[in-house]
Enzyme design. Structure first.
Site, PDB file in Angstrom:
ATOM      1  N   GLY A   1       0.827  -1.213   0.000  1.00 23.41           N
ATOM      2  CA  GLY A   1       0.000   0.000   0.000  1.00 23.41           C
ATOM      3  C   GLY A   1       0.854   1.252   0.000  1.00 23.41           C
ATOM      4  O   GLY A   1       0.619   2.191  -0.771  1.00 23.41           O
ATOM      5  N   LYS A   2       1.867   1.253   0.860  1.00 18.19           N
ATOM      6  CA  LYS A   2       2.783   2.405   0.918  1.00 18.19           C
ATOM      7  C   LYS A   2       3.530   2.576  -0.401  1.00 18.19           C
ATOM      8  O   LYS A   2       3.626   3.676  -0.933  1.00 18.19           O
ATOM      9  CB  LYS A   2       3.875   2.150   1.967  1.00 18.19           C
ATOM     10  CG  LYS A   2       3.526   2.395   3.376  1.00 18.19           C
ATOM     11  CD  LYS A   2       4.816   2.224   4.189  1.00 18.19           C
ATOM     12  CE  LYS A   2       4.556   2.082   5.645  1.00 18.19           C
ATOM     13  NZ  LYS A   2       5.792   1.837   6.414  1.00 18.19           N
TER      14      LYS A   2
ATOM     15  N   ASP B   1       8.190   5.290   8.255  1.00 23.39           N
ATOM     16  CA  ASP B   1       7.588   4.661   9.419  1.00 23.39           C
ATOM     17  C   ASP B   1       6.340   5.466   9.751  1.00 23.39           C
ATOM     18  O   ASP B   1       6.395   6.693   9.883  1.00 23.39           O
ATOM     19  CB  ASP B   1       8.533   4.592  10.614  1.00 23.39           C
ATOM     20  CG  ASP B   1       8.056   3.499  11.571  1.00 23.39           C
ATOM     21  OD1 ASP B   1       7.921   2.345  11.126  1.00 23.39           O
ATOM     22  OD2 ASP B   1       7.765   3.803  12.745  1.00 23.39           O
ATOM     23  N   SER B   2       5.232   4.777   9.839  1.00 29.13           N
ATOM     24  CA  SER B   2       3.969   5.498   9.980  1.00 29.13           C
ATOM     25  C   SER B   2       3.046   4.736  10.911  1.00 29.13           C
ATOM     26  O   SER B   2       3.317   3.599  11.280  1.00 29.13           O
ATOM     27  CB  SER B   2       3.325   5.688   8.603  1.00 29.13           C
ATOM     28  OG  SER B   2       3.336   4.488   7.871  1.00 29.13           O
TER      29      SER B   2
ATOM     30  N   GLY C   1      -4.551  -0.648   5.345  1.00 23.85           N
ATOM     31  CA  GLY C   1      -4.433  -0.476   6.795  1.00 23.85           C
ATOM     32  C   GLY C   1      -5.701   0.063   7.448  1.00 23.85           C
ATOM     33  O   GLY C   1      -6.795  -0.499   7.311  1.00 23.85           O
ATOM     34  N   TYR C   2      -5.559   1.179   8.141  1.00 24.53           N
ATOM     35  CA  TYR C   2      -6.670   1.744   8.914  1.00 24.53           C
ATOM     36  C   TYR C   2      -7.552   2.694   8.087  1.00 24.53           C
ATOM     37  O   TYR C   2      -8.422   3.359   8.643  1.00 24.53           O
ATOM     38  CB  TYR C   2      -6.123   2.474  10.153  1.00 24.53           C
ATOM     39  CG  TYR C   2      -5.372   1.541  11.095  1.00 24.53           C
ATOM     40  CD1 TYR C   2      -6.065   0.682  11.943  1.00 24.53           C
ATOM     41  CD2 TYR C   2      -3.979   1.496  11.119  1.00 24.53           C
ATOM     42  CE1 TYR C   2      -5.394  -0.187  12.789  1.00 24.53           C
ATOM     43  CE2 TYR C   2      -3.295   0.631  11.963  1.00 24.53           C
ATOM     44  CZ  TYR C   2      -4.005  -0.201  12.793  1.00 24.53           C
ATOM     45  OH  TYR C   2      -3.339  -1.072  13.630  1.00 24.53           O
ATOM     46  N   ASP C   3      -7.338   2.757   6.774  1.00 26.83           N
ATOM     47  CA  ASP C   3      -8.147   3.667   5.946  1.00 26.83           C
ATOM     48  C   ASP C   3      -9.661   3.424   6.058  1.00 26.83           C
ATOM     49  O   ASP C   3     -10.428   4.388   6.037  1.00 26.83           O
ATOM     50  CB  ASP C   3      -7.714   3.598   4.473  1.00 26.83           C
ATOM     51  CG  ASP C   3      -6.409   4.346   4.232  1.00 26.83           C
ATOM     52  OD1 ASP C   3      -6.147   5.331   4.950  1.00 26.83           O
ATOM     53  OD2 ASP C   3      -5.645   3.953   3.336  1.00 26.83           O
TER      54      ASP C   3
ATOM     55  N   ARG D   1       1.335  11.045   4.650  1.00 30.39           N
ATOM     56  CA  ARG D   1       2.401  10.649   3.714  1.00 30.39           C
ATOM     57  C   ARG D   1       2.612  11.732   2.655  1.00 30.39           C
ATOM     58  O   ARG D   1       3.746  12.041   2.288  1.00 30.39           O
ATOM     59  CB  ARG D   1       2.003   9.302   3.076  1.00 30.39           C
ATOM     60  CG  ARG D   1       3.052   8.650   2.211  1.00 30.39           C
ATOM     61  CD  ARG D   1       2.811   7.155   2.072  1.00 30.39           C
ATOM     62  NE  ARG D   1       2.915   6.483   3.356  1.00 30.39           N
ATOM     63  CZ  ARG D   1       1.879   5.948   4.014  1.00 30.39           C
ATOM     64  NH1 ARG D   1       0.659   5.978   3.498  1.00 30.39           N
ATOM     65  NH2 ARG D   1       2.064   5.384   5.185  1.00 30.39           N
TER      66      ARG D   1
HETATM   67  P1  ITT Z   1       7.361  -1.441   6.114  1.00 32.74           P
HETATM   68  O1  ITT Z   1       7.980  -1.306   7.481  1.00 32.74           O
HETATM   69  O2  ITT Z   1       7.911  -2.568   5.321  1.00 32.74           O
HETATM   70  O3  ITT Z   1       7.359  -0.147   5.357  1.00 32.74           O
HETATM   71  P2  ITT Z   1       4.939  -1.773   7.667  1.00 32.74           P
HETATM   72  O4  ITT Z   1       3.500  -1.998   7.302  1.00 32.74           O
HETATM   73  O5  ITT Z   1       5.556  -2.693   8.694  1.00 32.74           O
HETATM   74  O6  ITT Z   1       5.787  -1.806   6.322  1.00 32.74           O
HETATM   75  P3  ITT Z   1       5.085   0.432   9.517  1.00 32.74           P
HETATM   76  O7  ITT Z   1       5.863  -0.311  10.526  1.00 32.74           O
HETATM   77  O8  ITT Z   1       5.461   1.852   9.238  1.00 32.74           O
HETATM   78  O9  ITT Z   1       5.122  -0.290   8.109  1.00 32.74           O
HETATM   79  O10 ITT Z   1       3.562   0.354   9.955  1.00 32.74           O
HETATM   80  C1  ITT Z   1       2.662   1.213   9.390  1.00 32.74           C
HETATM   81  C2  ITT Z   1       1.253   0.712   9.667  1.00 32.74           C
HETATM   82  O11 ITT Z   1       0.425   1.842   9.994  1.00 32.74           O
HETATM   83  C3  ITT Z   1       0.664   0.096   8.427  1.00 32.74           C
HETATM   84  O12 ITT Z   1       0.912  -1.300   8.387  1.00 32.74           O
HETATM   85  C4  ITT Z   1      -0.809   0.445   8.569  1.00 32.74           C
HETATM   86  O13 ITT Z   1      -1.423  -0.483   9.419  1.00 32.74           O
HETATM   87  C5  ITT Z   1      -0.762   1.791   9.281  1.00 32.74           C
HETATM   88  N1  ITT Z   1      -0.772   2.905   8.306  1.00 32.74           N
HETATM   89  C6  ITT Z   1       0.272   3.711   7.966  1.00 32.74           C
HETATM   90  N2  ITT Z   1      -0.082   4.577   7.007  1.00 32.74           N
HETATM   91  C7  ITT Z   1      -1.364   4.312   6.714  1.00 32.74           C
HETATM   92  C8  ITT Z   1      -2.270   4.849   5.787  1.00 32.74           C
HETATM   93  O14 ITT Z   1      -1.925   5.793   4.924  1.00 32.74           O
HETATM   94  N3  ITT Z   1      -3.498   4.346   5.770  1.00 32.74           N
HETATM   95  C9  ITT Z   1      -3.876   3.362   6.608  1.00 32.74           C
HETATM   96  N4  ITT Z   1      -3.068   2.778   7.499  1.00 32.74           N
HETATM   97  C10 ITT Z   1      -1.808   3.244   7.555  1.00 32.74           C
END
Ligand code: ITT
Length: 197
Positions: A12-13, A70-71, A151-153, A180
């Site tokens: 997604g990212k 990181d989000s 994710g939480y969208d 983002r």
């Molecule tokens: P990478 O570390 O490989 O990039 P990850 O999913 O583990 O992937 P993070 O540790 O940063 O990444 O976790 C971010 C989570 O926060 C992500 O899995 C979603 O559940 C949520 N999240 C972040 N940005 C979001 C968005 O734009 N919309 C919805 N949920 C989001």
């Protein structure tokens, strides 16, 4: 086109970075497309630390221009959880179940305020590092809706929308307003003003 490796395994990212950064003239290559198959341990205690860990791991392997992200979502009534644990909140396996958990936890709460955070770590090919942060305020919906994003969208209603979840809005909406998008804008300003790439 100027190449940027995105140190992420989150589809997604990666999709969002490809869409946004392409418009600014950057070619986003996922770490997988760069031939790197690792999952970096996120042992930090802040978004900033974890963003650094992810970008640095990929930089060390490539010595190319890298960004990481990181989000996560912070829900006020849940002591700002899930925060940095958003991707693995309470050990719950799927995005859908994590959304259900939060909806349940907020069932009897009046305060539904929440915010998304995004920290981008950029490391250039000489090893110079910069961090950029974006925040997106909103509230948690009463129920899930929509299928776009990730994710939480499906449970997040941003302050910029019309009361709909971000998963119910067209992709262009997140591209313009999201945590983002804001962090990316700061990154692009930095790259352009400093002639980095
Ligand atoms: P990478 O570390 O490989 O990039 P990850 O999913 O583990 O992937 P993070 O540790 O940063 O990444 O976790 C971010 C989570 O926060 C992500 O899995 C979603 O559940 C949520 N999240 C972040 N940005 C979001 C968005 O734009 N919309 C919805 N949920 C989001």
């Amino acid at each position: 086109m100027k190449d940027l490796i995105v140190a992420s395994n989150n589809k997604g990212k990666i999709k969002e970075y490809k869409e946004i950064l392409n418009k600014y003239g950057y070619n986003v290559i996922s770490q997988k497309e760069a031939g790197i198959n690792i999952d970096v341990d996120e042992t930090g205690t802040t978004f900033e630390e974890n963003a650094h860990l992810k970008a640095y791991a990929i930089y060390e392997l490539t010595h190319k221009n890298v960004i990481s992200d990181d989000s996560g979502l912070e829900v006020e009534a849940l002591n700002n959880e899930p925060g940095i644990y958003s991707a693995r909140y309470k050990g719950i396996e799927t995005e859908d179940e994590r959304n259900n958990y939060i909806l349940n936890a907020l069932k009897r709460k009046r305060n539904r305020k929440a915010k998304f955070n995004c920290v981008i770590c950029f490391i250039d090919e000489n090893g110079h590092e910069e961090l950029f942060k974006g925040i997106w305020n909103g509230v948690i919906a009463k129920e899930k809706s929509g299928t776009s994003g990730f994710g939480y969208d499906p449970i997040f209603i941003s302050e910029d929308g019309n009361g709909k979840t971000t998963a119910s809005m067209p992709i262009e909406f997140k591209e313009k307003y999201s945590h983002r998008a804001k962090a990316t804008k700061l990154l692009v300003d930095y790259l352009e003003n400093n002639n980095v790439l």
